[in-house]
Enzyme design. Structure first.
Site, PDB file in Angstrom:
ATOM      1  N   SER A 176     -10.851  -0.565   3.639  1.00 41.76           N
ATOM      2  CA  SER A 176      -9.953  -0.879   5.264  1.00 41.76           C
ATOM      3  C   SER A 176      -9.573   0.500   5.543  1.00 41.76           C
ATOM      4  O   SER A 176      -8.921   1.327   4.906  1.00 41.76           O
ATOM      5  CB  SER A 176      -8.902  -1.710   4.851  1.00 41.76           C
ATOM      6  OG  SER A 176      -9.272  -3.072   4.542  1.00 41.76           O
ATOM      7  N   ARG A 195       0.864  -1.226   0.013  1.00 43.76           N
ATOM      8  CA  ARG A 195      -0.051   0.163  -0.167  1.00 43.76           C
ATOM      9  C   ARG A 195       0.941   1.090   0.039  1.00 43.76           C
ATOM     10  O   ARG A 195       0.684   2.300   0.491  1.00 43.76           O
ATOM     11  CB  ARG A 195      -0.968   0.183   1.426  1.00 43.76           C
ATOM     12  CG  ARG A 195      -1.767  -1.082   1.457  1.00 43.76           C
ATOM     13  CD  ARG A 195      -2.978  -1.214   0.216  1.00 43.76           C
ATOM     14  NE  ARG A 195      -3.800  -2.184   0.135  1.00 43.76           N
ATOM     15  CZ  ARG A 195      -3.455  -3.507  -0.509  1.00 43.76           C
ATOM     16  NH1 ARG A 195      -2.305  -3.421  -1.430  1.00 43.76           N
ATOM     17  NH2 ARG A 195      -4.136  -4.325  -0.410  1.00 43.76           N
ATOM     18  N   GLU A 217      -4.759   3.647   6.607  1.00 36.36           N
ATOM     19  CA  GLU A 217      -4.556   3.428   5.170  1.00 36.36           C
ATOM     20  C   GLU A 217      -5.166   4.616   4.366  1.00 36.36           C
ATOM     21  O   GLU A 217      -4.878   5.111   3.384  1.00 36.36           O
ATOM     22  CB  GLU A 217      -5.082   2.170   4.761  1.00 36.36           C
ATOM     23  CG  GLU A 217      -4.902   1.883   3.135  1.00 36.36           C
ATOM     24  CD  GLU A 217      -5.653   0.447   2.671  1.00 36.36           C
ATOM     25  OE1 GLU A 217      -5.438  -0.339   3.333  1.00 36.36           O
ATOM     26  OE2 GLU A 217      -6.122   0.496   1.899  1.00 36.36           O
TER      27      GLU A 217
HETATM   28  C1  LIG Z   1     -16.047  -0.206  -0.640  1.00 38.45           C
HETATM   29  C2  LIG Z   1     -14.348  -0.112  -0.696  1.00 38.45           C
HETATM   30  C3  LIG Z   1     -13.341  -1.135  -0.871  1.00 38.45           C
HETATM   31  C4  LIG Z   1     -12.237  -0.917  -0.947  1.00 38.45           C
HETATM   32  N1  LIG Z   1     -11.393  -2.161  -1.084  1.00 38.45           N
HETATM   33  C5  LIG Z   1     -10.011  -1.744  -1.276  1.00 38.45           C
HETATM   34  C6  LIG Z   1      -8.995  -3.061  -1.281  1.00 38.45           C
HETATM   35  O1  LIG Z   1      -9.403  -4.202  -1.678  1.00 38.45           O
HETATM   36  N2  LIG Z   1      -7.786  -2.881  -1.882  1.00 38.45           N
HETATM   37  C7  LIG Z   1      -7.440  -1.541  -1.599  1.00 38.45           C
HETATM   38  O2  LIG Z   1      -6.180  -1.424  -1.754  1.00 38.45           O
HETATM   39  N3  LIG Z   1      -8.037  -0.486  -1.457  1.00 38.45           N
HETATM   40  C8  LIG Z   1      -9.480  -0.472  -1.365  1.00 38.45           C
HETATM   41  N4  LIG Z   1     -10.140   0.633  -1.045  1.00 38.45           N
HETATM   42  C9  LIG Z   1      -9.617   1.871  -1.197  1.00 38.45           C
HETATM   43  C10 LIG Z   1      -9.530   2.496  -2.435  1.00 38.45           C
HETATM   44  O3  LIG Z   1     -10.431   1.913  -3.595  1.00 38.45           O
HETATM   45  C11 LIG Z   1      -8.249   2.554  -3.104  1.00 38.45           C
HETATM   46  O4  LIG Z   1      -7.168   3.199  -2.521  1.00 38.45           O
HETATM   47  C12 LIG Z   1      -8.157   3.245  -4.491  1.00 38.45           C
HETATM   48  O5  LIG Z   1      -7.213   2.798  -5.193  1.00 38.45           O
HETATM   49  C13 LIG Z   1      -8.142   4.735  -4.429  1.00 38.45           C
HETATM   50  O6  LIG Z   1      -8.481   5.200  -5.662  1.00 38.45           O
HETATM   51  P1  LIG Z   1      -9.281   6.719  -5.826  1.00 38.45           P
HETATM   52  O7  LIG Z   1      -9.271   7.050  -7.193  1.00 38.45           O
HETATM   53  O8  LIG Z   1     -10.407   6.530  -5.203  1.00 38.45           O
HETATM   54  O9  LIG Z   1      -8.208   7.633  -4.908  1.00 38.45           O
HETATM   55  P2  LIG Z   1      -8.543   8.799  -3.984  1.00 38.45           P
HETATM   56  O10 LIG Z   1      -9.206   8.377  -2.786  1.00 38.45           O
HETATM   57  O11 LIG Z   1      -9.092   9.848  -4.497  1.00 38.45           O
HETATM   58  O12 LIG Z   1      -6.812   9.222  -3.441  1.00 38.45           O
HETATM   59  C14 LIG Z   1      -6.275   8.392  -2.819  1.00 38.45           C
HETATM   60  C15 LIG Z   1      -4.801   8.864  -3.038  1.00 38.45           C
HETATM   61  O13 LIG Z   1      -4.192   8.774  -4.035  1.00 38.45           O
HETATM   62  C16 LIG Z   1      -3.737  10.279  -4.587  1.00 38.45           C
HETATM   63  N5  LIG Z   1      -4.231  10.401  -5.961  1.00 38.45           N
HETATM   64  C17 LIG Z   1      -5.358  10.035  -6.630  1.00 38.45           C
HETATM   65  N6  LIG Z   1      -5.230  10.023  -7.834  1.00 38.45           N
HETATM   66  C18 LIG Z   1      -4.030  10.515  -8.213  1.00 38.45           C
HETATM   67  C19 LIG Z   1      -3.150  11.015  -9.328  1.00 38.45           C
HETATM   68  N7  LIG Z   1      -3.700  10.865 -10.427  1.00 38.45           N
HETATM   69  N8  LIG Z   1      -1.864  11.616  -9.006  1.00 38.45           N
HETATM   70  C20 LIG Z   1      -1.373  11.503  -7.909  1.00 38.45           C
HETATM   71  N9  LIG Z   1      -2.003  11.338  -6.844  1.00 38.45           N
HETATM   72  C21 LIG Z   1      -3.456  10.820  -7.002  1.00 38.45           C
HETATM   73  C22 LIG Z   1      -4.628  11.253  -3.454  1.00 38.45           C
HETATM   74  O14 LIG Z   1      -3.920  12.126  -3.643  1.00 38.45           O
HETATM   75  C23 LIG Z   1      -4.723  10.600  -2.291  1.00 38.45           C
HETATM   76  O15 LIG Z   1      -3.642  10.385  -1.628  1.00 38.45           O
HETATM   77  C24 LIG Z   1     -11.642   0.417  -1.164  1.00 38.45           C
HETATM   78  C25 LIG Z   1     -12.294   1.347  -0.945  1.00 38.45           C
HETATM   79  C26 LIG Z   1     -13.915   1.281  -0.773  1.00 38.45           C
HETATM   80  C27 LIG Z   1     -14.858   2.481  -0.854  1.00 38.45           C
END
Ligand SMILES: Cc1cc2nc3c(=O)[nH]c(=O)nc-3n(C[C@H](O)[C@H](O)[C@H](O)COP(=O)(O)OP(=O)(O)OC[C@H]3O[C@@H](n4cnc5c(N)ncnc54)[C@H](O)[C@@H]3O)c2cc1C
Length: 305
Positions: free
Chosen positions: A213, A164, A283
């Site tokens: 998580s 992560r 996380e």
């Molecule tokens: C129901 C549910 C289940 C989930 N299950 C998992 C799982 O199984 N495994 C897991 O690892 N995660 C899980 N997650 C967490 C999440 O889905 C992941 O971390 C996902 O990759 C986040 O992507 P996002 O686009 O929503 O990022 P955001 O939440 O919008 O941002 C997360 C981080 O990434 C940065 N970021 C986003 N886009 C960019 C970019 N283009 N350039 C630079 N920085 C950027 C942001 O600044 C922030 O620091 C889950 C979430 C939910 C709601």
């Protein structure tokens, strides 16, 4: 010259999976690399702090919001193409869109992404993963806009991947594009795998508003098990609750404040610290706030965020 499509005082809650968070002073959803560049140039010249978000599925945004520029790289920055078993996508492409685009062309091997809500950009930065696979296993390269204005393409070995974690955040990189390696697979096989994984999730994880998580797993145990064993399942603070289905999820029961979720995160950390002498490490990422207990953020036994 690129024109800036800036909005002011935009509520951020609808752009997060927890549905909490106040307004961004400035907000933009660029469609091109030139627009992203222009926005960052503007922020620097005006001395305005900026934060990049994807689909907000791993974010806790303060109730006061963010007194700077939020750049959302999601639907409007999500073009995807396929060639020779490689998927190339803009950072805002959703994980599910990427899996489906690959499947339609007879490719797969990335089905685990379908269960991780978010964009490829967020997933690259977080090294998100599930079912024994993570982004580091399938990524070939990422193209980023760096703080000095350069656009660089790096191979997976340059990204400092571990559980992560990537080094992209600490280097201030804005991820623009990702190239993912695929394997030949029939659309039917991919579809079956997606259904199986989604059933697995439905049976084990809450369907309520969450950010997945909340804590990373410490090396010796699962965070969820530690929280459950401490009797914290169902622990409620205001409208935030430790899920009764999966103890590493905190759910918004409807109308929760970020402050309530953050206080509940801190309470869980304190209880686990009192029991086991270790700080669970969040996380989820904070915007306009620091997530959880201050001591956990400086705990040398935990991997840095
Ligand atoms: C129901 C549910 C289940 C989930 N299950 C998992 C799982 O199984 N495994 C897991 O690892 N995660 C899980 N997650 C967490 C999440 O889905 C992941 O971390 C996902 O990759 C986040 O992507 P996002 O686009 O929503 O990022 P955001 O939440 O919008 O941002 C997360 C981080 O990434 C940065 N970021 C986003 N886009 C960019 C970019 N283009 N350039 C630079 N920085 C950027 C942001 O600044 C922030 O620091 C889950 C979430 C939910 C709601």
């Amino acid at each position: 010259m690129t024109t800036l499509d800036l909005r002011e005082n935009v509520q951020l809650a609808p752009f997060t999976s927890w549905r909490v968070g106040g307004p961004a002073r400035y907000f933009a959803e660029p469609r091109s690399i030139d627009e992203v560049k222009a926005l960052l140039q503007w922020a620097r010249s005006e001395n305005v702090p900026f934060f990049v978000i994807g689909r907000g599925s791993n974010l806790l945004i303060s109730d006061e919001g963010f007194a700077g520029l939020v750049i959302r790289l999601a639907d409007k920055f999500g073009a995807v193409s396929l060639e020779n078993g490689r998927l190339t996508a803009q950072a805002g492409c959703s994980t599910m869109t990427a899996v489906k685009a690959a499947a339609q062309a007879g490719w797969g091997g990335v089905e685990f992404l379908s269960t991780i809500p978010g964009t490829l950009g967020g997933t690259v930065v977080m090294n998100a993963g599930a079912h024994q696979s993570s982004m580091a296993d399938i990524l070939e390269s990422a193209t980023s806009l760096m703080p000095d204005g350069s656009v660089i393409t790096e191979g997976v070995a340059d990204l400092g991947y571990r559980y992560r974690h990537s080094n992209l955040r600490e280097r201030g990189a804005v991820v623009l594009e990702a190239v993912i390696r695929l394997e030949p697979r029939s659309p039917e096989a991919v579809q079956q795998e997606i259904l199986m994984l989604s059933k697995w999730r439905r049976e084990r994880q809450p369907q309520a508003l969450s950010a997945g998580s909340v804590f990373t797993n410490p090396s010796m145990a699962s965070a969820g098990k530690l929280i459950e064993d401490a009797g914290l399942k169902g622990e409620t603070l205001g409208r935030a609750q430790v899920s009764t289905v999966h103890a590493n999820f905190i759910v918004n029961l409807g109308g929760a404040q970020a402050a309530e979720i953050n206080a509940l995160i801190t309470r869980v950390q304190e209880r686990i610290h009192a029991r086991h002498g270790l700080w669970l490490h969040p996380e989820v990422r904070g915007v306009g706030l620091e997530v959880g207990h201050a001591e956990a953020r400086h705990d040398p036994t935990q991997p840095s965020a």
